[in-house]
Design an enzyme around this catalytic site. Structure first.
Site, PDB file in Angstrom:
ATOM      1  N   ASP A 299      -0.070   3.135  83.801  1.00 19.89           N
ATOM      2  CA  ASP A 299       1.183   3.823  84.173  1.00 19.89           C
ATOM      3  C   ASP A 299       1.547   3.592  85.633  1.00 19.89           C
ATOM      4  O   ASP A 299       2.202   4.434  86.250  1.00 19.89           O
ATOM      5  CB  ASP A 299       1.082   5.341  83.925  1.00 19.89           C
ATOM      6  CG  ASP A 299       1.187   5.689  82.456  1.00 19.89           C
ATOM      7  OD1 ASP A 299       1.523   4.797  81.666  1.00 19.89           O
ATOM      8  OD2 ASP A 299       0.942   6.853  82.112  1.00 19.89           O
TER       9      ASP A 299
ATOM     10  N   CYS B 128       2.910   5.513  59.226  1.00 15.64           N
ATOM     11  CA  CYS B 128       3.566   6.822  59.209  1.00 15.64           C
ATOM     12  C   CYS B 128       4.189   7.100  57.842  1.00 15.64           C
ATOM     13  O   CYS B 128       4.316   8.258  57.432  1.00 15.64           O
ATOM     14  CB  CYS B 128       4.658   6.899  60.289  1.00 15.64           C
ATOM     15  SG  CYS B 128       4.024   7.066  61.974  1.00 15.64           S
TER      16      CYS B 128
ATOM     17  N   CYS C 227       6.413  10.332  56.282  1.00 14.70           N
ATOM     18  CA  CYS C 227       6.128  11.574  57.004  1.00 14.70           C
ATOM     19  C   CYS C 227       7.140  11.791  58.132  1.00 14.70           C
ATOM     20  O   CYS C 227       7.466  10.868  58.874  1.00 14.70           O
ATOM     21  CB  CYS C 227       4.719  11.539  57.582  1.00 14.70           C
ATOM     22  SG  CYS C 227       4.289  12.990  58.574  1.00 14.70           S
TER      23      CYS C 227
ATOM     24  N   CYS D  83       6.473  15.211  62.840  1.00 15.25           N
ATOM     25  CA  CYS D  83       6.748  15.321  64.279  1.00 15.25           C
ATOM     26  C   CYS D  83       8.230  15.589  64.537  1.00 15.25           C
ATOM     27  O   CYS D  83       8.574  16.419  65.407  1.00 15.25           O
ATOM     28  CB  CYS D  83       6.283  14.069  65.014  1.00 15.25           C
ATOM     29  SG  CYS D  83       7.003  12.515  64.425  1.00 15.25           S
TER      30      CYS D  83
ATOM     31  N   CYS E 272       9.362  19.295  66.380  1.00 12.53           N
ATOM     32  CA  CYS E 272       9.746  19.262  67.797  1.00 12.53           C
ATOM     33  C   CYS E 272      10.633  20.471  68.123  1.00 12.53           C
ATOM     34  O   CYS E 272      11.701  20.636  67.520  1.00 12.53           O
ATOM     35  CB  CYS E 272      10.489  17.975  68.128  1.00 12.53           C
ATOM     36  SG  CYS E 272      11.021  17.892  69.876  1.00 12.53           S
TER      37      CYS E 272
ATOM     38  N   CYS F 266      13.469  16.729  76.016  1.00  6.57           N
ATOM     39  CA  CYS F 266      12.009  16.796  75.892  1.00  6.57           C
ATOM     40  C   CYS F 266      11.393  17.804  76.861  1.00  6.57           C
ATOM     41  O   CYS F 266      11.642  17.760  78.069  1.00  6.57           O
ATOM     42  CB  CYS F 266      11.426  15.408  76.128  1.00  6.57           C
ATOM     43  SG  CYS F 266       9.630  15.328  75.957  1.00  6.57           S
TER      44      CYS F 266
ATOM     45  N   CYS G 241       3.879  19.003  76.835  1.00 16.81           N
ATOM     46  CA  CYS G 241       4.039  19.508  75.470  1.00 16.81           C
ATOM     47  C   CYS G 241       3.237  18.610  74.530  1.00 16.81           C
ATOM     48  O   CYS G 241       3.247  17.387  74.680  1.00 16.81           O
ATOM     49  CB  CYS G 241       5.511  19.516  75.068  1.00 16.81           C
ATOM     50  SG  CYS G 241       5.816  20.104  73.380  1.00 16.81           S
TER      51      CYS G 241
ATOM     52  N   CYS H 198       0.823  16.045  63.736  1.00 18.69           N
ATOM     53  CA  CYS H 198       0.674  14.725  63.103  1.00 18.69           C
ATOM     54  C   CYS H 198      -0.522  14.709  62.158  1.00 18.69           C
ATOM     55  O   CYS H 198      -1.644  15.036  62.564  1.00 18.69           O
ATOM     56  CB  CYS H 198       0.510  13.653  64.177  1.00 18.69           C
ATOM     57  SG  CYS H 198       0.203  12.005  63.508  1.00 18.69           S
TER      58      CYS H 198
END
Length: 342
Positions: A125, A180, A183, A186, A190, A206, A233, A240
């Protein structure tokens, strides 16, 4: 370089996963980034819009780059904060991961160079690198609908780093297949509907953005959505199915996890002076939000709780030297139940 030897070294350095991809332009991920930026998905994070070409092509970051090595460390923990504490994202539960992973990734890069005579650069990062895209390309996992990297053996509680190198290393089979399926856990969970479509998270909605990256006042229509989160968060990861079934963590603790970072008392955070805040939290991810941001966030949590017992600390915050903290304290007082200042 022998790929097997590289992975043995990565494991010895404490990485839980390692994959290799051939250096090239990530066409799909680059296009996704451009679409996200064009839609304003980065909110005020202007640095993400700088030199997008470098983010999708490592050869623009390291001349002669032939391989991208992706490494990951599992940070999952079952530990939970005691009742009454505001929530903190799991990744922030100990030493700042940039420091922990950065040191290990640099050690791996130095080992590659010493072994082969190549030139390598490590990123955690800290530069324009599409870590999740490269992790998918290297077969480590796939980018899930919550835009996190998902793996079949550990879920998504992974922190990523990349080593760009001029050494040619046989790539792993990739890209990783997507699991995934149908599904939508998520997206459905949220709290602020920030996942506007699979793989597309709008930072403007977010909680992690508003509590960590944003500077200055949080718009009033965004505050209630923060709920009990004072830093970051984890909701989209907690629900998941891959995490529910396969999250496991590690036997050791590379991040020096601290009990006082499992959750925070917002009244205590609000009362801390800057010197005490820095002394207590220096070297942790909380420093990203800064003293000012954490006190602002504390006001929001207290306002969301609507507990009249917090009136005293909030009224003292009306005298805070920071006008942002004062404004958020005033808002929080206005939400308290019972008689008093409105």
């Amino acid at each position: 370089m022998d790929r097997a030897a590289l992975k043995v070294r990565a494991e010895a350095l404490g990485f839980d996963a390692c994959g290799v991809a051939r250096a090239r332009r990530l066409e799909r991920d680059g296009a996704t980034l451009e679409r996200w930026l064009a839609a304003g998905g980065n909110a005020s994070m202007a640095w993400l819009a700088k030199e997008p070409g470098k983010r999708s092509d490592p050869r623009e970051l390291l001349a002669g780059c032939r391989s991208v090595v992706v490494v990951a460390v599992d940070y999952f923990s079952e530990a939970r904060p005691r009742e009454g504490l505001a929530r903190v994202a799991r990744y922030a539960g100990g030493r700042d991961y940039h420091k922990v992973l950065g040191r290990r990734a640099r050690e791996l890069a130095s080992w590659i160079d010493a072994t082969t005579g190549a030139t390598s650069r490590a990123f955690v990062d800290t530069g324009p690198v599409l870590e999740r895209g490269w992790a998918e390309a290297a077969g480590v996992g796939w980018i899930g609908k919550n835009a996190n990297l998902l793996t079949r053996d550990r879920g998504s509680w992974l922190l990523l780093g990349c080593v760009l190198t001029t050494e040619e290393i046989e790539p792993d089979a990739g890209p990783h297949a997507e699991f995934c399926g149908t599904c939508t856990a998520c997206l459905d969970a949220c709290p602020t509907q920030a996942i506007v479509e699979p793989g597309f998270v709008d930072a403007n909605r977010c909680i992690a953005y508003w509590t960590i990256e944003h500077r200055g006042p949080v718009p009033e229509d965004r505050r209630e959505g923060n709920g009990e989160w004072i830093f970051g968060c984890d909701v989209c990861q907690e629900v998941c199915p891959w995490n529910v079934s396969f999250a496991r963590g590690r036997d050791d603790d590379p991040f020096g996890r601290r009990d006082d970072l499992l959750g925070l008392d917002p009244t205590e955070i609000l009362a801390l002076d800057e010197a005490t805040f820095r002394a207590r939290y220096s070297g942790t991810a909380l420093m990203r939000a800064k003293w000012e941001g954490m006190r602002r966030n504390a006001c929001i949590v207290l306002g969301n709780r609507r507990d009249p017992a917090s009136r005293g600390v909030l009224e003292r915050a009306l005298e805070d030297p920071d006008p942002v903290v004062r404004a958020h304290a005033r808002w929080a007082i206005g939400r308290l139940s019972g008689p008093g200042l409105r």
